[in-house]
Enzyme design. Structure first.
Site, PDB file in Angstrom:
ATOM      1  N   LYS A  53      62.902  91.787  44.829  1.00  0.00           N
ATOM      2  CA  LYS A  53      61.706  92.552  44.458  1.00  0.00           C
ATOM      3  C   LYS A  53      61.816  94.004  44.886  1.00  0.00           C
ATOM      4  O   LYS A  53      61.551  94.921  44.109  1.00  0.00           O
ATOM      5  CB  LYS A  53      60.451  91.973  45.117  1.00  0.00           C
ATOM      6  CG  LYS A  53      60.054  90.595  44.693  1.00  0.00           C
ATOM      7  CD  LYS A  53      58.759  90.172  45.354  1.00  0.00           C
ATOM      8  CE  LYS A  53      58.756  90.350  46.852  1.00  0.00           C
ATOM      9  NZ  LYS A  53      59.817  89.645  47.560  1.00  0.00           N
ATOM     10  N   LYS A  81      58.118  92.784  55.959  1.00  0.00           N
ATOM     11  CA  LYS A  81      59.442  93.291  56.369  1.00  0.00           C
ATOM     12  C   LYS A  81      59.504  94.809  56.280  1.00  0.00           C
ATOM     13  O   LYS A  81      60.366  95.434  56.888  1.00  0.00           O
ATOM     14  CB  LYS A  81      60.550  92.692  55.495  1.00  0.00           C
ATOM     15  CG  LYS A  81      60.709  91.199  55.608  1.00  0.00           C
ATOM     16  CD  LYS A  81      62.012  90.717  54.996  1.00  0.00           C
ATOM     17  CE  LYS A  81      62.207  91.116  53.546  1.00  0.00           C
ATOM     18  NZ  LYS A  81      61.184  90.577  52.625  1.00  0.00           N
TER      19      LYS A  81
END
Length: 265
Positions: A17, A42
């Site tokens: 992504k 993240k």
């Protein structure tokens, strides 16, 4: 472009992504104002656009409650403006909370009121979490694309994401096939898209140029602008920009999904 595009990119963790989002943004930056909002805890969506990891909104708010625009917005390649929501340490707290906090802060700072030509949200595919549903539930994003490969778990996640999209009555614009090089991959992904009532809007081949670019904290479009891989991202960006074919998906139940996948054994 007559109206701005507010795009949410969903998909299983690790499916590509962030790579897709950053290269789409780099492509659009040639002639558009672009804002990228990383909604993955993240906080690695914008690294290849800015050339480094940027502070997250959650981290900034720990230090100063009256955070201003210059504290949270960072310019990247081609003038793309970049934000990372951030999240708690692994195993501690709700990962989706960062998305909720980030959206409210950006609203308060009136970032959305400037209406960039393109806003892209990079969202983790765990749609059972309310935080990750925020871009859709709160109408921040007008259209959704799901990144997947032809692998079982990636498609299983894509099917679950489709359930969330259906429940929220959001617009699915298509499936992006981020290839892993498995047997009959495009055929599998195209049939999956057909089964849920959608289409494959773009195919990104597996390429070593992606890893080489990311090692240097750059997008493929910046590091290898003349490459075939860069052209694939440009083609995808054009397809998404011009897309006006949206559906509320009809995801498969667990048994239907397994039967679908067994058909390719």
């Amino acid at each position: 472009m007559s109206k701005s595009k507010h795009i949410a990119i969903y998909g299983k963790g690790g499916i590509g992504k962030s790579t897709t989002v950053s290269n789409l943004a780099a492509s659009y930056s040639a002639d558009k104002d672009v804002l990228v909002i990383g909604c993955d805890p993240k906080a690695d969506t914008t690294r290849t656009l800015v050339g480094r990891r940027i502070p997250t909104i959650l981290d900034i708010l720990k230090e100063k409650r009256d955070a201003q625009e210059e504290d949270v917005l960072f310019p990247g390649y081609g003038g793309v403006m970049c934000v990372e929501s951030g999240g708690p340490e692994p195993g501690v707290g709700c990962a989706g909370r960062g998305v909720i906090v980030a959206m409210k802060l950006l609203e308060n700072l009136e970032v959305f009121s400037r209406d960039p030509d393109v806003i892209i949200y990079d969202v983790l595919g765990d749609v059972v979490c309310g935080g990750f549903a925020v871009p859709l539930r709160e109408d921040y994003a007008d259209e959704v694309y799901i990144v997947t490969s032809g692998e079982y778990m990636a498609l299983y996640a894509a099917n679950n994401i489709s359930k969330g999209i259906k429940k929220l009555k959001s617009n699915l614009g298509g499936i992006i096939c981020n290839c892993r090089g498995i047997h009959r991959e495009l055929e599998i992904v195209e049939e999956f898209a057909h089964q849920i009532g959608s289409k494959v809007i773009g195919v990104i081949p597996r390429s070593e140029l992606v890893q080489q670019s990311e090692i240097h904290a750059k997008t493929v479009l910046e590091k290898f602008p003349e490459s075939e891989q860069a052209q694939k991202y440009r083609e995808l960006s054009k397809a998404v920009l011009e897309n006006d074919d949206f559906v509320i998906p009809q995801p498969m139940d667990a048994d239907e999904f397994d039967e679908f996948f067994r058909g390719f054994q």
